[in-house]
Design a protein around this motif. Structure first.
Motif, PDB file in Angstrom:
ATOM      1  N   ASP A  56       0.828  -1.202   0.000  1.00 51.38           N
ATOM      2  CA  ASP A  56       0.000   0.000   0.000  1.00 51.38           C
ATOM      3  C   ASP A  56       0.865   1.255   0.000  1.00 51.38           C
ATOM      4  O   ASP A  56       0.430   2.303   0.452  1.00 51.38           O
ATOM      5  CB  ASP A  56      -0.932   0.013   1.214  1.00 51.38           C
ATOM      6  CG  ASP A  56      -0.165  -0.133   2.521  1.00 51.38           C
ATOM      7  OD1 ASP A  56       1.075  -0.216   2.474  1.00 51.38           O
ATOM      8  OD2 ASP A  56      -0.823  -0.151   3.572  1.00 51.38           O
ATOM      9  N   LYS A 100      -0.630   4.264  -1.641  1.00 53.22           N
ATOM     10  CA  LYS A 100      -1.906   4.749  -1.148  1.00 53.22           C
ATOM     11  C   LYS A 100      -1.740   6.143  -0.545  1.00 53.22           C
ATOM     12  O   LYS A 100      -0.763   6.439   0.123  1.00 53.22           O
ATOM     13  CB  LYS A 100      -2.454   3.792  -0.091  1.00 53.22           C
ATOM     14  CG  LYS A 100      -3.802   4.213   0.485  1.00 53.22           C
ATOM     15  CD  LYS A 100      -4.248   3.220   1.522  1.00 53.22           C
ATOM     16  CE  LYS A 100      -5.554   3.658   2.169  1.00 53.22           C
ATOM     17  NZ  LYS A 100      -6.013   2.698   3.196  1.00 53.22           N
ATOM     18  N   SER A 101      -2.716   6.983  -0.761  1.00 53.05           N
ATOM     19  CA  SER A 101      -2.686   8.326  -0.191  1.00 53.05           C
ATOM     20  C   SER A 101      -3.354   8.320   1.176  1.00 53.05           C
ATOM     21  O   SER A 101      -4.396   7.706   1.377  1.00 53.05           O
ATOM     22  CB  SER A 101      -3.424   9.302  -1.116  1.00 53.05           C
ATOM     23  OG  SER A 101      -3.517  10.564  -0.511  1.00 53.05           O
ATOM     24  N   TYR A 102      -2.732   9.004   2.130  1.00 56.49           N
ATOM     25  CA  TYR A 102      -3.252   9.043   3.489  1.00 56.49           C
ATOM     26  C   TYR A 102      -3.688  10.452   3.867  1.00 56.49           C
ATOM     27  O   TYR A 102      -3.677  10.815   5.036  1.00 56.49           O
ATOM     28  CB  TYR A 102      -2.187   8.548   4.471  1.00 56.49           C
ATOM     29  CG  TYR A 102      -1.814   7.099   4.277  1.00 56.49           C
ATOM     30  CD1 TYR A 102      -2.698   6.091   4.613  1.00 56.49           C
ATOM     31  CD2 TYR A 102      -0.573   6.759   3.765  1.00 56.49           C
ATOM     32  CE1 TYR A 102      -2.361   4.765   4.439  1.00 56.49           C
ATOM     33  CE2 TYR A 102      -0.223   5.434   3.593  1.00 56.49           C
ATOM     34  CZ  TYR A 102      -1.107   4.439   3.929  1.00 56.49           C
ATOM     35  OH  TYR A 102      -0.768   3.130   3.759  1.00 56.49           O
ATOM     36  N   LYS A 103      -4.109  11.227   2.893  1.00 54.66           N
ATOM     37  CA  LYS A 103      -4.500  12.603   3.177  1.00 54.66           C
ATOM     38  C   LYS A 103      -5.709  12.660   4.093  1.00 54.66           C
ATOM     39  O   LYS A 103      -5.766  13.496   5.005  1.00 54.66           O
ATOM     40  CB  LYS A 103      -4.785  13.346   1.861  1.00 54.66           C
ATOM     41  CG  LYS A 103      -3.534  13.599   1.021  1.00 54.66           C
ATOM     42  CD  LYS A 103      -3.884  14.395  -0.233  1.00 54.66           C
ATOM     43  CE  LYS A 103      -2.631  14.672  -1.065  1.00 54.66           C
ATOM     44  NZ  LYS A 103      -2.935  15.438  -2.295  1.00 54.66           N
ATOM     45  N   GLU A 147      -6.696  10.371   6.306  1.00 57.79           N
ATOM     46  CA  GLU A 147      -6.307   9.957   7.656  1.00 57.79           C
ATOM     47  C   GLU A 147      -5.498  11.044   8.353  1.00 57.79           C
ATOM     48  O   GLU A 147      -5.694  11.311   9.546  1.00 57.79           O
ATOM     49  CB  GLU A 147      -5.496   8.659   7.597  1.00 57.79           C
ATOM     50  CG  GLU A 147      -6.310   7.422   7.232  1.00 57.79           C
ATOM     51  CD  GLU A 147      -6.481   7.263   5.739  1.00 57.79           C
ATOM     52  OE1 GLU A 147      -6.081   8.195   4.997  1.00 57.79           O
ATOM     53  OE2 GLU A 147      -7.027   6.226   5.318  1.00 57.79           O
ATOM     54  N   GLU A 148      -4.597  11.695   7.618  1.00 55.16           N
ATOM     55  CA  GLU A 148      -3.792  12.761   8.210  1.00 55.16           C
ATOM     56  C   GLU A 148      -4.660  13.950   8.625  1.00 55.16           C
ATOM     57  O   GLU A 148      -4.420  14.579   9.663  1.00 55.16           O
ATOM     58  CB  GLU A 148      -2.714  13.207   7.225  1.00 55.16           C
ATOM     59  CG  GLU A 148      -1.617  12.168   7.022  1.00 55.16           C
ATOM     60  CD  GLU A 148      -0.573  12.635   6.018  1.00 55.16           C
ATOM     61  OE1 GLU A 148      -0.820  13.658   5.344  1.00 55.16           O
ATOM     62  OE2 GLU A 148       0.475  11.981   5.920  1.00 55.16           O
ATOM     63  N   TYR A 161      -1.241   7.792  14.305  1.00 54.74           N
ATOM     64  CA  TYR A 161      -0.660   7.331  13.044  1.00 54.74           C
ATOM     65  C   TYR A 161      -0.567   5.811  13.029  1.00 54.74           C
ATOM     66  O   TYR A 161      -0.860   5.161  12.016  1.00 54.74           O
ATOM     67  CB  TYR A 161       0.719   7.945  12.835  1.00 54.74           C
ATOM     68  CG  TYR A 161       0.702   9.228  12.031  1.00 54.74           C
ATOM     69  CD1 TYR A 161       0.816   9.198  10.642  1.00 54.74           C
ATOM     70  CD2 TYR A 161       0.560  10.462  12.644  1.00 54.74           C
ATOM     71  CE1 TYR A 161       0.804  10.359   9.896  1.00 54.74           C
ATOM     72  CE2 TYR A 161       0.541  11.636  11.915  1.00 54.74           C
ATOM     73  CZ  TYR A 161       0.661  11.585  10.531  1.00 54.74           C
ATOM     74  OH  TYR A 161       0.642  12.748   9.803  1.00 54.74           O
ATOM     75  N   ILE A 171      -3.113   4.620  10.144  1.00 55.41           N
ATOM     76  CA  ILE A 171      -2.382   4.555   8.878  1.00 55.41           C
ATOM     77  C   ILE A 171      -1.553   3.279   8.827  1.00 55.41           C
ATOM     78  O   ILE A 171      -0.681   3.064   9.652  1.00 55.41           O
ATOM     79  CB  ILE A 171      -1.481   5.784   8.684  1.00 55.41           C
ATOM     80  CG1 ILE A 171      -2.317   7.051   8.675  1.00 55.41           C
ATOM     81  CG2 ILE A 171      -0.671   5.661   7.410  1.00 55.41           C
ATOM     82  CD1 ILE A 171      -1.534   8.321   8.426  1.00 55.41           C
ATOM     83  N   ASP A 172      -1.827   2.449   7.829  1.00 60.94           N
ATOM     84  CA  ASP A 172      -1.064   1.215   7.644  1.00 60.94           C
ATOM     85  C   ASP A 172       0.390   1.542   7.330  1.00 60.94           C
ATOM     86  O   ASP A 172       0.678   2.486   6.610  1.00 60.94           O
ATOM     87  CB  ASP A 172      -1.648   0.387   6.496  1.00 60.94           C
ATOM     88  CG  ASP A 172      -3.070  -0.062   6.792  1.00 60.94           C
ATOM     89  OD1 ASP A 172      -3.796  -0.316   5.813  1.00 60.94           O
ATOM     90  OD2 ASP A 172      -3.441  -0.148   7.957  1.00 60.94           O
ATOM     91  N   TYR A 204       2.633   2.328   9.544  1.00 60.76           N
ATOM     92  CA  TYR A 204       3.271   3.060  10.621  1.00 60.76           C
ATOM     93  C   TYR A 204       3.349   2.218  11.889  1.00 60.76           C
ATOM     94  O   TYR A 204       4.043   2.568  12.823  1.00 60.76           O
ATOM     95  CB  TYR A 204       2.517   4.359  10.927  1.00 60.76           C
ATOM     96  CG  TYR A 204       2.796   5.430   9.904  1.00 60.76           C
ATOM     97  CD1 TYR A 204       2.169   5.414   8.679  1.00 60.76           C
ATOM     98  CD2 TYR A 204       3.699   6.465  10.189  1.00 60.76           C
ATOM     99  CE1 TYR A 204       2.415   6.393   7.740  1.00 60.76           C
ATOM    100  CE2 TYR A 204       3.936   7.443   9.244  1.00 60.76           C
ATOM    101  CZ  TYR A 204       3.292   7.414   8.033  1.00 60.76           C
ATOM    102  OH  TYR A 204       3.541   8.369   7.116  1.00 60.76           O
TER     103      TYR A 204
END
Length: 270
Positions: free
Chosen positions: A113, A116-119, A121-122, A262, A266-267, A269
């Motif tokens: 992943d 993958k974008s984590y925008k 989640e952030e 995080y 978030i995967d 981390y």
């Protein structure tokens, strides 16, 4: 290799010794899992019944043997019902350590992943951290549950549905001392705040510090049998703590809380 060995005149097979060691290991693990809960007393009582059964059978007491045998046969169903939360917690911990769990090597190898974008989640993390930081400054008590792997089951009779995007200002308004929603917990699943004023199960763990209040015990209680993160802001001291897997971590900094979020959301981390 000999399959039988002698010990003080008695003969034992290696499989019998292995069988005994496995049972001892399982009993120790059950003790660790149940220690500090009311279910521990039930567990001890069941062990006493099993010990009594083997004793009366060895003494050839047929009436008591039949009574205890029937009780044990029916008791298997009762055990599943009584220890349902503990069994769920055990399976949850076991699932995290399997080769197919989300943090395992095989999962990361075959289901990468990294692109993958984590925008989203952030953004959620930043909103939560912003709200927690402001509530710490104003000594506003708060309890926020961040559900991770599945929709959290909670009491819908007393809770107030929200179904809104995660927002720092909305979180602050919910826990404002003059808000009718400030009592209870706020439930966050994914990018949505599902409900407020949620009543959570209170932990009965005697190992918790005596000075912690209802919010902290509720945070530990909801994480004892579910894979969630509970964040607590102390109204008295203005400090922040979090609970995960039934463990309470107190007086953490906002940076430590952000790292934990995080890890949870978030995967890659963790």
């Amino acid at each position: 290799m000999r399959e039988v060995f002698k010990f003080y005149g008695y003969e034992f097979r290696w499989l019998e010794v292995l069988d005994l060691l496995i049972v001892v290991f399982l009993v120790i693990q059950l003790y660790r899992l149940l220690r500090g809960s009311l279910a521990f007393n039930i567990f001890v009582g069941l062990l006493m019944i099993y010990a009594a059964f083997f004793m009366v059978r060895a003494l050839r007491m047929p009436i008591l043997t039949n009574i205890l045998q029937n009780f044990i046969n029916v008791g298997l169903i009762a055990i599943i019902i009584i220890f349902q939360p503990e069994i769920r917690k055990f399976l949850l911990v076991l699932g995290k350590k399997t080769p197919l769990s989300k943090d395992s090597f095989l999962t990361k190898l075959f289901l990468p992943d990294k692109f993958k974008s984590y925008k989203d989640e952030e953004n959620i993390i930043n909103e939560i951290i912003t709200a927690v930081g402001r509530m710490m400054g104003t000594h506003t008590g708060a309890l926020i549950v961040v559900a991770t792997t599945y929709r959290l089951k909670f009491d819908t009779a007393s809770s107030i549905p929200i179904d809104a995007n995660v927002s720092a200002k909305l979180i602050e308004s919910i826990f404002n001392k003059h808000s009718p929603l400030h009592d209870g917990a706020l439930i966050i699943v994914g990018s949505k705040m599902l409900a407020a004023k949620v009543i959570l199960p209170v932990s009965e763990n005697p190992d918790l510090p005596t000075r912690v209040g209802l919010r902290h015990r509720s945070a530990v209680g909801i994480t004892e049998h579910s894979d969630n993160l509970a964040i607590i802001v102390s109204e008295e001291r203005g400090t922040v703590s979090y609970a995960q897997d039934g463990n309470l971590t107190q007086d953490v900094s906002l940076e430590d809380l952000k790292v934990k979020l995080y890890e949870v959301l978030i995967d890659g981390y963790a």
